[in-house]
Design a protein around this motif. Structure first.
Motif, PDB file in Angstrom:
ATOM      1  N   ASN A 144      -7.824  -3.271   6.407  1.00 49.35           N
ATOM      2  CA  ASN A 144      -7.574  -3.856   6.773  1.00 49.35           C
ATOM      3  C   ASN A 144      -6.157  -5.004   8.076  1.00 49.35           C
ATOM      4  N   HIS A 145      -5.410  -4.304   7.259  1.00 51.13           N
ATOM      5  CA  HIS A 145      -4.082  -4.461   8.359  1.00 51.13           C
ATOM      6  C   HIS A 145      -3.910  -4.291   9.857  1.00 51.13           C
ATOM      7  N   LYS A 146      -3.403  -5.661  10.601  1.00 51.75           N
ATOM      8  CA  LYS A 146      -3.480  -5.330  11.723  1.00 51.75           C
ATOM      9  C   LYS A 146      -2.456  -4.118  12.356  1.00 51.75           C
ATOM     10  N   LYS A 147      -1.099  -3.563  11.333  1.00 53.73           N
ATOM     11  CA  LYS A 147      -0.383  -2.863  11.754  1.00 53.73           C
ATOM     12  C   LYS A 147      -0.417  -1.803  10.627  1.00 53.73           C
ATOM     13  N   ILE A 148      -1.734  -1.575  10.485  1.00 55.47           N
ATOM     14  CA  ILE A 148      -1.900  -0.014   9.534  1.00 55.47           C
ATOM     15  C   ILE A 148      -3.132   0.937  10.334  1.00 55.47           C
ATOM     16  N   HIS A 149      -2.375   1.958  10.787  1.00 54.43           N
ATOM     17  CA  HIS A 149      -3.279   2.690  11.249  1.00 54.43           C
ATOM     18  C   HIS A 149      -3.785   3.766  10.161  1.00 54.43           C
ATOM     19  N   HIS A 150      -5.150   3.704  10.189  1.00 56.05           N
ATOM     20  CA  HIS A 150      -5.685   5.675   9.312  1.00 56.05           C
ATOM     21  C   HIS A 150      -5.635   6.149  10.468  1.00 56.05           C
ATOM     22  N   ILE A 151      -4.711   7.843  10.308  1.00 58.63           N
ATOM     23  CA  ILE A 151      -5.115   9.193  11.512  1.00 58.63           C
ATOM     24  C   ILE A 151      -6.734  10.149  11.007  1.00 58.63           C
ATOM     25  N   ASP A 152      -7.246  10.010  11.263  1.00 60.61           N
ATOM     26  CA  ASP A 152      -8.058  10.826  11.067  1.00 60.61           C
ATOM     27  C   ASP A 152      -7.552  12.745  10.919  1.00 60.61           C
ATOM     28  N   ALA A 153      -5.987  12.745  10.587  1.00 58.81           N
ATOM     29  CA  ALA A 153      -5.910  14.372  10.535  1.00 58.81           C
ATOM     30  C   ALA A 153      -6.438  14.818   9.971  1.00 58.81           C
ATOM     31  N   PRO A 154      -5.856  16.362   9.840  1.00 54.08           N
ATOM     32  CA  PRO A 154      -6.285  17.243   8.685  1.00 54.08           C
ATOM     33  C   PRO A 154      -5.423  17.067   7.309  1.00 54.08           C
ATOM     34  N   ILE A 155      -6.707  17.388   6.513  1.00 53.97           N
ATOM     35  CA  ILE A 155      -6.377  17.057   5.215  1.00 53.97           C
ATOM     36  C   ILE A 155      -5.384  18.449   4.893  1.00 53.97           C
ATOM     37  N   MET A 156      -3.961  18.367   4.930  1.00 54.02           N
ATOM     38  CA  MET A 156      -3.298  19.225   3.863  1.00 54.02           C
ATOM     39  C   MET A 156      -2.959  19.390   2.559  1.00 54.02           C
ATOM     40  N   GLU A 157      -3.550  19.970   2.306  1.00 63.03           N
ATOM     41  CA  GLU A 157      -2.657  20.229   0.327  1.00 63.03           C
ATOM     42  C   GLU A 157      -2.032  21.517  -0.104  1.00 63.03           C
ATOM     43  N   LEU A 158      -0.857  20.731   0.984  1.00 72.21           N
ATOM     44  CA  LEU A 158       0.474  21.998   0.987  1.00 72.21           C
ATOM     45  C   LEU A 158       1.405  21.849  -0.360  1.00 72.21           C
ATOM     46  N   SER A 159       1.830  22.247  -1.480  1.00 66.40           N
ATOM     47  CA  SER A 159       2.854  21.003  -1.601  1.00 66.40           C
ATOM     48  C   SER A 159       4.767  22.239  -1.837  1.00 66.40           C
ATOM     49  N   SER A 160       5.279  21.258  -1.128  1.00 61.97           N
ATOM     50  CA  SER A 160       6.565  22.867  -1.505  1.00 61.97           C
ATOM     51  C   SER A 160       6.687  22.725  -2.502  1.00 61.97           C
ATOM     52  N   THR A 161       6.735  22.274  -3.573  1.00 59.35           N
ATOM     53  CA  THR A 161       6.740  22.122  -5.027  1.00 59.35           C
ATOM     54  C   THR A 161       6.185  23.683  -5.581  1.00 59.35           C
ATOM     55  N   PHE A 162       4.578  23.563  -4.815  1.00 58.90           N
ATOM     56  CA  PHE A 162       3.679  24.686  -4.875  1.00 58.90           C
ATOM     57  C   PHE A 162       4.380  25.739  -4.118  1.00 58.90           C
ATOM     58  N   ILE A 163       5.466  25.961  -3.283  1.00 60.64           N
ATOM     59  CA  ILE A 163       5.844  26.882  -2.486  1.00 60.64           C
ATOM     60  C   ILE A 163       7.123  27.719  -3.065  1.00 60.64           C
ATOM     61  N   LYS A 168       9.645  31.846  -6.412  1.00 57.79           N
ATOM     62  CA  LYS A 168      10.353  32.328  -7.234  1.00 57.79           C
ATOM     63  C   LYS A 168       9.249  33.114  -8.539  1.00 57.79           C
ATOM     64  N   ALA A 169       8.093  33.432  -8.127  1.00 58.75           N
ATOM     65  CA  ALA A 169       6.902  34.589  -8.816  1.00 58.75           C
ATOM     66  C   ALA A 169       7.339  35.585  -7.742  1.00 58.75           C
ATOM     67  N   GLY A 170       8.140  35.246  -7.106  1.00 58.41           N
ATOM     68  CA  GLY A 170       7.423  36.191  -6.236  1.00 58.41           C
ATOM     69  C   GLY A 170       6.447  37.210  -5.313  1.00 58.41           C
ATOM     70  N   LYS A 171       5.624  36.023  -4.944  1.00 58.84           N
ATOM     71  CA  LYS A 171       4.464  35.927  -4.303  1.00 58.84           C
ATOM     72  C   LYS A 171       5.426  35.568  -3.177  1.00 58.84           C
ATOM     73  N   ASN A 172       4.308  36.133  -2.026  1.00 58.62           N
ATOM     74  CA  ASN A 172       4.147  35.914  -0.296  1.00 58.62           C
ATOM     75  C   ASN A 172       3.545  34.537  -0.077  1.00 58.62           C
ATOM     76  N   ILE A 173       4.720  33.884   0.399  1.00 58.94           N
ATOM     77  CA  ILE A 173       3.985  32.681   0.858  1.00 58.94           C
ATOM     78  C   ILE A 173       4.438  32.082   2.480  1.00 58.94           C
ATOM     79  N   GLN A 174       4.765  33.388   3.205  1.00 60.67           N
ATOM     80  CA  GLN A 174       4.661  33.819   4.252  1.00 60.67           C
ATOM     81  C   GLN A 174       3.778  32.920   5.034  1.00 60.67           C
ATOM     82  N   PRO A 175       2.826  32.902   5.083  1.00 60.93           N
ATOM     83  CA  PRO A 175       1.609  32.253   5.888  1.00 60.93           C
ATOM     84  C   PRO A 175       1.733  30.631   5.605  1.00 60.93           C
ATOM     85  N   MET A 176       2.536  30.175   4.642  1.00 62.35           N
ATOM     86  CA  MET A 176       2.199  29.078   4.573  1.00 62.35           C
ATOM     87  C   MET A 176       3.772  27.868   4.794  1.00 62.35           C
ATOM     88  N   LEU A 177       4.507  28.728   5.897  1.00 60.92           N
ATOM     89  CA  LEU A 177       5.878  28.285   6.559  1.00 60.92           C
ATOM     90  C   LEU A 177       6.121  28.755   8.040  1.00 60.92           C
TER      91      LEU A 177
END
Length: 192
Positions: A144-163, A168-177
């Motif tokens: 409940n801190h007055k300087k912390i604002h929770h923003i209802d942004a879309p949840i994006m569960e995409l990680s650079s590690t996964f990409i 490295k595994a030769g997968k097509n990740i073009q839509p993620m970038l």
């Protein structure tokens, strides 16, 4: 001008980063978001981390079509290891007319009390928190801190590690970038 600082290694920057930053700049009182590329710690051996300027180049390419989103190399010239408080003090001295805020995921807020001088950060800066997938709400001392604002942004569960693993595994990740980032990675044969 109100600037949101979005810190990260951006190794690589992906559409999740852009969606969150764009949502924040369009649906909050922030005027711009600066993607602060965190430098490689010279004392850590991390072979999967691209050179600072290669990651900055990707952020530049990803944001060049979005005037409210900017790349920043501000931490490249600060003494290492660096802490967020040092960056904020430096930026405030360099741009006294700007108001700087932090952007972080809910997961980082849980450990925020362990950050160096976190009380000083909260005293002088606002924090915009975007949601993450998690097992329900975990209460923090900052709920409940007055300087912390929770923003209802879309949840994006995409990680650079996964990409990186998928490339490295030769997968097509073009839509993620963003297209310009994909072209750069492909041209440079990064992460293969």
């Amino acid at each position: 001008m109100k600037i949101g600082l979005y810190f990260g290694s951006f190794n690589p920057i992906h559409i999740g980063h852009l969606v969150i930053a764009n949502h924040l700049v369009e649906h909050s009182d922030l005027d711009q978001i600066w993607f602060v590329v965190t430098p490689h710690n010279p004392f850590k051996k991390k072979s999967s981390l691209l050179d600072n300027y290669q990651r900055l180049e990707m952020v530049y390419r990803a944001t060049k079509d979005y005037p409210k989103l900017q790349p920043s190399d501000i931490e490249f010239n600060l003494p290492q290891p660096n802490y967020t408080i040092n960056t904020l003090v430096y930026l405030q001295e360099k741009h006294p007319d700007y108001k700087f805020s932090l952007i972080m995921g809910e997961d980082n807020l849980k450990s925020f009390h362990k950050w160096k001088n976190y009380e000083l950060i909260l005293e002088n800066h606002h924090i915009y928190v975007y949601p993450r997938l998690s097992k329900g709400h975990v209460e923090t001392q900052f709920d409940n801190h007055k300087k912390i604002h929770h923003i209802d942004a879309p949840i994006m569960e995409l990680s650079s590690t996964f990409i990186r693993s998928a490339i490295k595994a030769g997968k097509n990740i073009q839509p993620m970038l963003p297209q310009h980032v994909w072209e750069y990675l492909d041209e440079m044969n990064f992460y293969k």
